[in-house]
Scaffold this active site. Structure first.
Site, short mmCIF file in Angstrom:
data_model
loop_
_atom_site.label_atom_id
_atom_site.label_comp_id
_atom_site.label_asym_id
_atom_site.label_seq_id
_atom_site.Cartn_x
_atom_site.Cartn_y
_atom_site.Cartn_z
N VAL A 8 -1.22 7.14 -12.59
CA VAL A 8 0.20 7.06 -12.25
C VAL A 8 0.95 6.89 -13.56
O VAL A 8 0.38 6.47 -14.57
CB VAL A 8 0.52 5.89 -11.28
CG1 VAL A 8 0.00 6.18 -9.88
CG2 VAL A 8 0.01 4.57 -11.79
N SER A 9 2.24 7.23 -13.55
CA SER A 9 3.01 7.25 -14.79
C SER A 9 3.49 5.88 -15.25
O SER A 9 3.73 5.67 -16.43
CB SER A 9 4.21 8.17 -14.63
OG SER A 9 3.76 9.48 -14.37
N LYS A 10 3.68 4.96 -14.31
CA LYS A 10 4.25 3.67 -14.68
C LYS A 10 3.36 2.55 -14.17
O LYS A 10 2.74 2.66 -13.11
CB LYS A 10 5.65 3.53 -14.08
CG LYS A 10 6.62 4.57 -14.61
CD LYS A 10 7.98 4.44 -13.98
CE LYS A 10 8.89 5.52 -14.55
NZ LYS A 10 10.11 5.64 -13.82
#
Length: 184
Positions: A8-10
């Protein structure tokens, strides 16, 4: 061995959905990155490659969680294949390098990627040739001779530091030394 890879990006985003899907299909070990896909260094992805052996399979829920771009994805698939391993995606069933059809599709995509890189190179060369035909030259503009001479005089006087010379004349430290070398 079947490895799973999730991303996931964050850091505040949740990996549970991806992990649940990978567990259902029998992944024995799941590597999890919480980092933007644009980051080149993904620690868990790198760790997974350290464990990867011939005959292993990497499972991902979708290709967008694995590769940052088509080029990146193709490079990762090449790396996987060099190790004798495979890649499968749950969301994109055609992305399955364990089958001849899946391998063929990746070869086609690699060819398209190379074609795009070649087109960019060709357009760049044509643009440069067109500019030259109109009398334009590429590269950095030459430094004015008066600025170079002033920088060299200041250097030779030993009254100024390199930082003071570069600030006063706009001539970089590297350029000053290059011009001094030429004078020898």
């Amino acid at each position: 061995m079947i490895f799973g890879y999730t991303r996931v990006s964050k850091t505040e985003q949740n990996l549970d959905r991806q992990i649940d899907q990978l567990k259902v299909i029998g992944c024995e070990r799941i590597f999890q990155d919480k980092i933007t896909g644009m980051t080149i260094d993904r620690p868990e992805l790198n760790k997974m490659f350290d464990y990867l052996r011939s005959g292993d399979t990497i499972m991902v829920t979708e290709l967008s969680r694995f590769g940052r771009s088509v080029k990146d994805l193709l490079e990762l698939v090449d790396r996987i294949e060099m190790l004798g391993a495979n890649l499968k995606s749950l969301k994109e069933p055609w992305a399955d390098t364990t089958t001849p059809q899946g391998r063929m599709l990746f070869v086609v995509f690699a060819g398209i990627g190379q074609f795009e890189r070649d087109l960019i190179s060709q357009r760049t060369k044509e643009g440069l040739a067109s500019a030259r035909a109109r009398g334009r030259k590429g590269g950095r503009p030459k430094l004015p001779a008066d600025k170079i001479n002033l920088a060299l005089k200041m250097y030779v006087s030993k009254d100024y530091s390199i930082a003071e010379i570069t600030e006063a004349t706009g001539v970089s430290k590297k350029s000053i030394y290059r011009y001094l070398e030429r004078q020898k």
